[in-house]
Motif scaffolding. Structure first.
Motif, short mmCIF file in Angstrom:
data_model
loop_
_atom_site.label_atom_id
_atom_site.label_comp_id
_atom_site.label_asym_id
_atom_site.label_seq_id
_atom_site.Cartn_x
_atom_site.Cartn_y
_atom_site.Cartn_z
N GLU A 197 0.27 -1.34 -0.03
CA GLU A 197 -0.08 0.22 0.27
C GLU A 197 0.79 1.43 -0.32
O GLU A 197 1.50 1.31 0.72
N LEU A 198 0.20 2.39 -1.05
CA LEU A 198 1.59 3.35 -0.77
C LEU A 198 0.52 4.83 -1.09
O LEU A 198 -1.07 4.59 -1.64
N THR A 199 0.96 5.65 -0.54
CA THR A 199 0.31 7.09 -0.14
C THR A 199 1.45 7.95 -0.86
O THR A 199 2.56 8.47 -0.15
N MET A 200 1.59 8.43 -1.74
CA MET A 200 2.62 9.46 -1.76
C MET A 200 2.04 11.28 -2.06
O MET A 200 0.77 11.66 -1.83
N SER A 212 1.37 -1.00 -15.33
CA SER A 212 2.64 -1.99 -15.08
C SER A 212 2.02 -2.91 -14.98
O SER A 212 0.55 -3.18 -15.12
N LYS A 213 2.86 -4.58 -15.00
CA LYS A 213 2.19 -6.19 -14.91
C LYS A 213 1.37 -6.19 -13.89
O LYS A 213 0.70 -7.36 -13.95
N PHE A 214 0.99 -5.38 -13.13
CA PHE A 214 0.61 -5.65 -11.98
C PHE A 214 -0.54 -5.55 -11.38
O PHE A 214 -1.37 -4.84 -11.86
N THR A 215 -1.09 -5.83 -10.38
CA THR A 215 -2.99 -5.79 -10.16
C THR A 215 -2.25 -4.14 -9.03
O THR A 215 -1.31 -4.44 -8.12
N VAL A 216 -3.19 -3.09 -9.68
CA VAL A 216 -3.50 -2.33 -8.69
C VAL A 216 -4.71 -2.34 -8.37
O VAL A 216 -5.91 -1.81 -9.20
N MET A 217 -5.49 -1.48 -7.09
CA MET A 217 -6.34 -1.14 -6.58
C MET A 217 -5.93 0.59 -6.19
O MET A 217 -5.23 0.38 -4.90
N GLU A 218 -7.19 0.74 -6.23
CA GLU A 218 -7.26 2.57 -5.58
C GLU A 218 -8.42 2.70 -4.62
O GLU A 218 -9.01 2.53 -5.04
N ASN A 219 -7.92 4.14 -4.02
CA ASN A 219 -9.02 4.27 -3.26
C ASN A 219 -8.70 5.74 -2.85
O ASN A 219 -7.59 5.93 -3.07
N PRO A 220 -9.27 6.25 -2.33
CA PRO A 220 -9.44 8.06 -1.97
C PRO A 220 -7.96 8.03 -1.24
O PRO A 220 -7.02 9.24 -1.11
N LEU A 221 -7.84 7.57 -0.15
CA LEU A 221 -6.24 7.64 0.65
C LEU A 221 -5.16 6.96 -0.30
O LEU A 221 -3.82 7.40 0.88
N ALA A 222 -5.16 5.91 -0.52
CA ALA A 222 -3.78 5.28 -1.04
C ALA A 222 -4.46 4.05 -1.92
O ALA A 222 -5.33 4.30 -2.51
N THR A 223 -3.38 3.49 -2.71
CA THR A 223 -3.39 2.96 -3.72
C THR A 223 -2.07 1.54 -3.29
O THR A 223 -1.60 1.40 -2.85
N GLN A 224 -2.94 0.86 -3.50
CA GLN A 224 -2.55 -0.85 -3.81
C GLN A 224 -1.92 -1.62 -4.64
O GLN A 224 -2.86 -1.21 -5.72
N ILE A 225 -0.62 -2.33 -5.15
CA ILE A 225 -0.39 -3.33 -5.60
C ILE A 225 0.05 -4.27 -5.62
O ILE A 225 0.73 -4.45 -4.05
N ILE A 277 4.57 3.91 3.05
CA ILE A 277 4.27 2.15 2.65
C ILE A 277 4.51 0.89 3.54
O ILE A 277 4.99 1.71 4.10
N LYS A 278 3.47 0.47 3.13
CA LYS A 278 3.08 -0.58 4.09
C LYS A 278 2.67 -2.32 3.01
O LYS A 278 3.12 -1.89 1.73
N VAL A 279 3.60 -3.23 3.74
CA VAL A 279 4.27 -4.25 2.82
C VAL A 279 3.81 -5.34 3.82
O VAL A 279 3.71 -5.66 5.22
N VAL A 280 3.17 -6.69 3.30
CA VAL A 280 2.93 -7.90 3.11
C VAL A 280 2.66 -9.00 2.82
O VAL A 280 2.55 -8.50 1.06
N THR A 281 3.64 -9.89 2.92
CA THR A 281 3.58 -11.20 2.53
C THR A 281 2.59 -11.72 2.32
O THR A 281 3.11 -12.91 2.33
N THR A 282 2.11 -11.05 1.28
CA THR A 282 1.12 -12.57 1.15
C THR A 282 0.05 -11.33 0.11
O THR A 282 0.44 -10.70 -0.17
N ASP A 283 0.06 -12.39 -0.84
CA ASP A 283 -1.27 -11.73 -1.80
C ASP A 283 -3.09 -11.70 -1.55
O ASP A 283 -3.76 -12.48 -0.84
N ARG A 284 -2.95 -9.89 -1.24
CA ARG A 284 -4.45 -9.85 -0.69
C ARG A 284 -4.88 -9.16 -1.30
O ARG A 284 -6.18 -8.36 -1.44
N SER A 285 -4.96 -9.32 -2.46
CA SER A 285 -5.75 -8.48 -3.37
C SER A 285 -7.17 -9.23 -3.92
O SER A 285 -8.38 -8.59 -4.65
N ASP A 286 -7.62 -10.27 -3.02
CA ASP A 286 -8.77 -10.63 -3.55
C ASP A 286 -9.90 -11.14 -1.83
O ASP A 286 -10.40 -11.50 -1.82
N TYR A 287 -8.93 -9.92 -1.48
CA TYR A 287 -9.75 -10.27 0.21
C TYR A 287 -11.26 -9.16 0.49
O TYR A 287 -11.17 -7.99 -0.63
N GLU A 288 -12.23 -9.48 0.83
CA GLU A 288 -12.85 -9.26 0.94
C GLU A 288 -13.79 -9.49 2.54
O GLU A 288 -13.09 -10.66 2.90
#
Length: 86
Positions: free
Chosen positions: A6-9, A30-43, A72-83
């Motif tokens: 998760e990134l905030t610039m 990029s070739k990566f999965t990117v998800m955005e919200n008003p406060l941060a961007t996840q890749i 920057i926050k880093v988690v060592t797993t793919d959380r792109s499918d989190y619900e």
């Protein structure tokens, strides 16, 4: 290993919006999965290639701004499918 980042610039200058837009567009292209919200961007993706990509893009952003913060926050797993479960 997979990673979720998760990134905030935060450019520290008055014309900050265009710098953020340019950075997010680079992430989207990029070739990566990117998800955005008003406060941060996840890749999401493989950790080493993802960090190599982010290092390059963050350096390019730093060269174009007077001063910029990256949170920057880093988690060592793919959380792109989190619900949420609640």
């Amino acid at each position: 290993m997979k990673a979720s980042i998760e990134l905030t610039m935060s450019p520290l200058q008055s014309d900050y919006e265009q710098h953020i837009i340019n950075f997010i567009k680079a992430l989207r292209n990029s070739k990566f999965t990117v998800m955005e919200n008003p406060l941060a961007t996840q890749i999401y993706g493989e950790f080493v290639p993802l960090m190599e990509f982010l290092t390059k893009e963050m350096a390019a952003s730093m060269e174009k701004t007077k001063a910029v913060l990256f949170y920057i926050k880093v988690v060592t797993t793919d959380r792109s499918d989190y619900e949420p479960f609640f």
